[in-house]
Design an enzyme around this catalytic site. Structure first.
Site, short mmCIF file in Angstrom:
data_model
loop_
_atom_site.label_atom_id
_atom_site.label_comp_id
_atom_site.label_asym_id
_atom_site.label_seq_id
_atom_site.Cartn_x
_atom_site.Cartn_y
_atom_site.Cartn_z
N ALA A 1 -18.08 0.13 0.67
CA ALA A 1 -17.80 -2.76 0.25
C ALA A 1 -16.17 -2.52 0.72
O ALA A 1 -15.74 -2.05 0.92
CB ALA A 1 -19.22 -3.07 -0.86
N VAL B 1 -16.07 -0.51 -7.73
CA VAL B 1 -16.47 1.25 -5.92
C VAL B 1 -15.71 1.56 -6.79
O VAL B 1 -15.15 2.40 -7.57
CB VAL B 1 -15.67 0.26 -4.94
CG1 VAL B 1 -16.19 -0.49 -4.25
CG2 VAL B 1 -14.51 -0.32 -4.90
N HIS C 1 -14.79 -14.31 -5.15
CA HIS C 1 -14.61 -13.20 -4.62
C HIS C 1 -16.09 -13.82 -4.22
O HIS C 1 -16.76 -14.01 -4.73
CB HIS C 1 -14.22 -12.53 -4.97
CG HIS C 1 -15.15 -11.49 -5.89
ND1 HIS C 1 -13.97 -10.04 -6.61
CD2 HIS C 1 -16.16 -11.99 -7.13
CE1 HIS C 1 -15.03 -10.36 -7.79
NE2 HIS C 1 -15.77 -10.77 -7.36
N GLN D 1 -13.25 -15.99 2.39
CA GLN D 1 -13.11 -14.09 2.81
C GLN D 1 -14.25 -14.07 3.31
O GLN D 1 -15.34 -14.61 3.30
CB GLN D 1 -13.20 -12.78 1.30
CG GLN D 1 -11.84 -13.43 0.25
CD GLN D 1 -12.35 -12.47 -1.05
OE1 GLN D 1 -13.71 -11.98 -1.64
NE2 GLN D 1 -11.21 -11.68 -1.98
N TRP E 1 -9.55 -11.17 -11.63
CA TRP E 1 -9.73 -12.74 -11.46
C TRP E 1 -9.65 -13.80 -11.64
O TRP E 1 -11.19 -14.46 -12.12
CB TRP E 1 -10.84 -11.83 -10.87
CG TRP E 1 -11.44 -11.29 -9.66
CD1 TRP E 1 -11.15 -11.54 -8.76
CD2 TRP E 1 -11.07 -10.00 -9.58
NE1 TRP E 1 -11.15 -10.00 -8.07
CE2 TRP E 1 -11.23 -9.60 -8.58
CE3 TRP E 1 -11.92 -8.72 -10.63
CZ2 TRP E 1 -11.41 -7.48 -8.71
CZ3 TRP E 1 -11.89 -7.62 -10.82
CH2 TRP E 1 -11.79 -6.97 -9.71
N1 DAH Z 1 -13.75 -8.77 -4.47
C1 DAH Z 1 -12.34 -8.04 -4.15
C2 DAH Z 1 -11.19 -9.52 -3.83
O1 DAH Z 1 -11.55 -10.02 -4.66
C3 DAH Z 1 -12.07 -7.29 -3.05
C4 DAH Z 1 -12.44 -5.89 -2.58
C5 DAH Z 1 -12.55 -5.30 -3.28
C6 DAH Z 1 -13.63 -6.29 -2.31
C7 DAH Z 1 -12.83 -3.31 -3.08
C8 DAH Z 1 -14.76 -4.82 -2.09
C9 DAH Z 1 -14.51 -3.63 -2.79
O2 DAH Z 1 -15.97 -5.30 -2.04
O3 DAH Z 1 -14.52 -2.86 -2.50
O4 DAH Z 1 -10.30 -8.39 -5.32
#
Ligand code: DAH
Length: 344
Positions: free
Chosen positions: A312, A258, A176, A216, A162
């Site tokens: 999630a 997760v 995110h 998102q 990120w």
């Molecule tokens: N936040 C992650 C991203 O932006 C995407 C994501 C993955 C969100 C797994 C989630 C999750 O809630 O469980 O790459």
């Protein structure tokens, strides 16, 4: 010097002239105008009455009643002509201005929503129908909410995924919407189901599939018995509903917040699964990263991971819009180009 016979004659001539001109009027304006000339307050008849001082009282009486009689006649002519003109005017649109139904109508452009807004609303409504509630968080975030509390500590290599801009005060434009998971869990006690739509930012070099700003929708469902099968059922229903996806698959993936982590793929909408340059010849396109909430994340927000479980997900929303409308360049959605936008 005029005598009474001359005056009477004059008055009768006024009637002749008035009758000719009133009956010859082409429209109501002309008719009113002519009526005033003869029978108005300053009209020809009044003018005659003003000039009869020299006549004897009996003669004045005769002249007065004659002029009244003529005035009444003029008025009758006026009224009957007026009625005729009104009925002609009323029948005109029907006889002369027949509606030509073959003439193309004046075009009226109705405003419509930007495709991102339209699909976003459709998606939010779909989740609300499944009992999810919409929550929001700030776009400028602390590194605690954006990383640490999501089990991505400062020294962890996963922070590189990120890569982002850091502000001088140490805050970050959120990378995110997962940060909203943490903020929500701090505030709400389970059970709850929420979605958090919003903008995110990353350090990216811009191309057809990457922008430094994107949308998102985060989702989080926490309860005592939430299972992986709930995640599968809800997310499969979502891609079927929004993208009309026929075939889906889940693959293992790594996200620090997760465990297990998964990616939901749909069969490539561009090639029907045969393999093309958009799906990099795999036949599949990744749409929703997801997983079961990591116990460590629950611990950060004070939820007992022995009692509660959750799933999630975070879907890259612009991607969904591209897939839905077969758009091959993400930048087209943000250029405000009317030729492009008017197609939706
Ligand atoms: N936040 C992650 C991203 O932006 C995407 C994501 C993955 C969100 C797994 C989630 C999750 O809630 O469980 O790459």
């Amino acid at each position: 010097m005029e005598n009474i016979a001359d005056i009477i004659k004059k008055i009768e001539l006024i009637l002749d002239e008035a009758s000719r001109l009133l009956n010859g009027s082409k429209d109501l304006n002309e008719l009113d105008f002519q009526f005033k000339i003869f029978a108005g307050k300053k009209g020809k008849i009044t003018e005659i009455l003003h000039n009869i001082h020299s006549f004897a009282p009996e003669e004045k009486k005769i002249i007065g009643s004659k002029s009244n009689e003529i005035k009444n006649k003029i008025e009758e002519i006026y009224l009957s002509k007026k009625n005729k003109l009104i009925s002609i005017e009323r029948s005109r649109p029907l006889s002369e201005n027949k509606i030509d139904l073959t003439i193309p109508g004046a075009s009226f452009e109705s405003p419509h929503k930007h495709p991102i807004t339209a699909v976003l609303e459709e998606t939010v409504n779909f989740f609300m129908s499944m009992g999810f509630e919409v929550v929001e968080g700030p776009e400028i975030e602390t590194t605690y909410y954006n990383f640490d509390a999501l089990n991505i500590p400062a020294n962890h290599p996963a922070r590189d995924i990120w890569d982002t801009f850091y502000l001088l005060n140490g805050l970050v434009p959120r990378t995110h919407t997962s940060s909203v998971q943490v903020r929500t869990m701090e505030k709400k006690s389970p059970p709850f189901r929420v979605i958090a739509p919003g903008r995110c930012y990353r350090y990216e070099s811009v191309d057809a599939t990457h922008l430094f700003m994107f949308n998102q929708i985060e989702g989080l469902f926490v309860d005592k018995t939430v299972r992986l099968s709930d995640l599968k059922g809800i997310l499969e229903a979502t891609v079927k509903y929004i993208l009309g996806a026929k075939k889906t698959r889940f693959r293992p993936a790594f996200y620090p917040f997760v465990e297990p982590g998964l990616d939901l793929d749909i069969e490539c909408v561009f090639c029907g699964g045969k393999g093309c340059n958009i799906c990099k010849s795999t036949g599949w396109i990744e749409v929703i990263p997801c997983g079961m909430v990591h116990p460590q994340v629950f611990k950060y927000v004070g939820i007992d991971p022995e009692k509660y479980r959750g799933f999630a997900f975070g879907m890259g929303f612009d991607r969904v819009v591209m897939l839905k409308y077969n758009i091959n360049d993400l930048r087209l959605l943000y250029q405000g180009n009317i030729d492009i936008l008017s197609q939706f």
